[in-house]
Write a protein that holds these residues in place. Sequence first.
Motif, PDB file in Angstrom:
ATOM      1  N   LYS A  89       0.237  -5.599   5.339  1.00 20.25           N
ATOM      2  CA  LYS A  89       0.461  -6.671   4.357  1.00 20.25           C
ATOM      3  C   LYS A  89       0.484  -8.035   5.065  1.00 20.25           C
ATOM      4  O   LYS A  89      -0.116  -8.995   4.591  1.00 20.25           O
ATOM      5  CB  LYS A  89       1.772  -6.422   3.611  1.00 20.25           C
ATOM      6  CG  LYS A  89       2.092  -7.435   2.530  1.00 20.25           C
ATOM      7  CD  LYS A  89       3.385  -7.038   1.817  1.00 20.25           C
ATOM      8  CE  LYS A  89       3.830  -8.072   0.825  1.00 20.25           C
ATOM      9  NZ  LYS A  89       4.239  -9.345   1.383  1.00 20.25           N
ATOM     10  N   GLN A 103      -9.294  -5.503  -1.717  1.00 21.29           N
ATOM     11  CA  GLN A 103      -8.496  -4.366  -2.213  1.00 21.29           C
ATOM     12  C   GLN A 103      -8.761  -3.033  -1.503  1.00 21.29           C
ATOM     13  O   GLN A 103      -8.275  -2.003  -1.926  1.00 21.29           O
ATOM     14  CB  GLN A 103      -8.697  -4.173  -3.738  1.00 21.29           C
ATOM     15  CG  GLN A 103      -8.382  -5.404  -4.573  1.00 21.29           C
ATOM     16  CD  GLN A 103      -6.932  -5.841  -4.420  1.00 21.29           C
ATOM     17  OE1 GLN A 103      -6.032  -5.042  -4.558  1.00 21.29           O
ATOM     18  NE2 GLN A 103      -6.700  -7.115  -4.131  1.00 21.29           N
ATOM     19  N   TRP A 106      -6.044  -0.575   2.040  1.00 29.36           N
ATOM     20  CA  TRP A 106      -5.262   0.664   2.195  1.00 29.36           C
ATOM     21  C   TRP A 106      -6.167   1.837   2.544  1.00 29.36           C
ATOM     22  O   TRP A 106      -5.776   2.708   3.319  1.00 29.36           O
ATOM     23  CB  TRP A 106      -4.409   0.923   0.947  1.00 29.36           C
ATOM     24  CG  TRP A 106      -3.540  -0.264   0.679  1.00 29.36           C
ATOM     25  CD1 TRP A 106      -3.557  -1.077  -0.415  1.00 29.36           C
ATOM     26  CD2 TRP A 106      -2.556  -0.842   1.570  1.00 29.36           C
ATOM     27  NE1 TRP A 106      -2.657  -2.105  -0.255  1.00 29.36           N
ATOM     28  CE2 TRP A 106      -2.028  -1.991   0.938  1.00 29.36           C
ATOM     29  CE3 TRP A 106      -2.086  -0.489   2.833  1.00 29.36           C
ATOM     30  CZ2 TRP A 106      -1.050  -2.790   1.536  1.00 29.36           C
ATOM     31  CZ3 TRP A 106      -1.109  -1.290   3.425  1.00 29.36           C
ATOM     32  CH2 TRP A 106      -0.609  -2.418   2.781  1.00 29.36           C
ATOM     33  N   ARG A 123      -3.126   7.064   0.674  1.00 23.92           N
ATOM     34  CA  ARG A 123      -3.266   5.687   0.205  1.00 23.92           C
ATOM     35  C   ARG A 123      -2.302   5.363  -0.940  1.00 23.92           C
ATOM     36  O   ARG A 123      -1.718   4.290  -0.995  1.00 23.92           O
ATOM     37  CB  ARG A 123      -4.711   5.458  -0.249  1.00 23.92           C
ATOM     38  CG  ARG A 123      -5.014   4.049  -0.672  1.00 23.92           C
ATOM     39  CD  ARG A 123      -6.462   3.942  -1.088  1.00 23.92           C
ATOM     40  NE  ARG A 123      -6.719   4.578  -2.363  1.00 23.92           N
ATOM     41  CZ  ARG A 123      -6.644   3.935  -3.516  1.00 23.92           C
ATOM     42  NH1 ARG A 123      -6.330   2.677  -3.558  1.00 23.92           N
ATOM     43  NH2 ARG A 123      -6.895   4.576  -4.636  1.00 23.92           N
ATOM     44  N   SER A 124      -2.095   6.305  -1.842  1.00 30.58           N
ATOM     45  CA  SER A 124      -1.250   6.039  -3.013  1.00 30.58           C
ATOM     46  C   SER A 124       0.209   5.801  -2.640  1.00 30.58           C
ATOM     47  O   SER A 124       0.959   5.170  -3.380  1.00 30.58           O
ATOM     48  CB  SER A 124      -1.345   7.191  -4.013  1.00 30.58           C
ATOM     49  OG  SER A 124      -0.837   8.371  -3.422  1.00 30.58           O
ATOM     50  N   ARG A 127       1.640   2.006  -2.276  1.00 31.50           N
ATOM     51  CA  ARG A 127       1.950   1.196  -3.454  1.00 31.50           C
ATOM     52  C   ARG A 127       3.453   0.973  -3.636  1.00 31.50           C
ATOM     53  O   ARG A 127       3.891  -0.084  -4.060  1.00 31.50           O
ATOM     54  CB  ARG A 127       1.349   1.866  -4.697  1.00 31.50           C
ATOM     55  CG  ARG A 127       1.341   0.973  -5.901  1.00 31.50           C
ATOM     56  CD  ARG A 127       0.522   1.563  -7.030  1.00 31.50           C
ATOM     57  NE  ARG A 127      -0.864   1.724  -6.620  1.00 31.50           N
ATOM     58  CZ  ARG A 127      -1.601   2.803  -6.850  1.00 31.50           C
ATOM     59  NH1 ARG A 127      -1.107   3.838  -7.473  1.00 31.50           N
ATOM     60  NH2 ARG A 127      -2.854   2.854  -6.454  1.00 31.50           N
ATOM     61  N   SER A 128       4.249   1.981  -3.304  1.00 31.36           N
ATOM     62  CA  SER A 128       5.691   1.908  -3.569  1.00 31.36           C
ATOM     63  C   SER A 128       6.503   1.386  -2.376  1.00 31.36           C
ATOM     64  O   SER A 128       7.728   1.359  -2.439  1.00 31.36           O
ATOM     65  CB  SER A 128       6.202   3.289  -3.962  1.00 31.36           C
ATOM     66  OG  SER A 128       5.927   4.209  -2.920  1.00 31.36           O
TER      67      SER A 128
END
Length: 147
Positions: A89, A103, A106, A123-124, A127-128
């Motif tokens: 990030k 985008q 990731w 990758r998912s 997100r959190s």
Amino acid sequence: IQIIEVEAKKEPTKKSQPKPKDIPFNSFTYKQLNTAQEKISDLCSSLKFNNLISQDTTVPNFKRVFTNSEIKTPVVWTGTISELFYFIKLIHNDLQLVENLKQKQWEVTCQCFVDADGNLFDRSKFRSQKKPKLTAAKIEKSVSNLK
């Protein structure tokens, strides 16, 4: 007696990680690559010092992550997934030290880094993630080598 044949129902195939050919980027591209390659070496040393990447990581292998090269040997990230999230990030979104991957940062992260056990990151799961409270300053200090 009438025999009725029942077709075996196919299980829906689990969507796998995209193959490198699906992604137009092999790795990150450091914006000062042509003028300040030594900064990548400094970053590598700093990440090792803070136990965020494996001590076995070689500088040439680490540099591949920042030269849009094909990654044959991913870098072993020994920190947590939230630390990796924050590192990416910072260099991609916040400080924009690497080229914009539109985008895809990731997916590229999953190609460039594996966890301490050598497993691919999902990758998912990025997100959190949140900024790691205890190690954020260490990561920021490491990343400052690239500025």
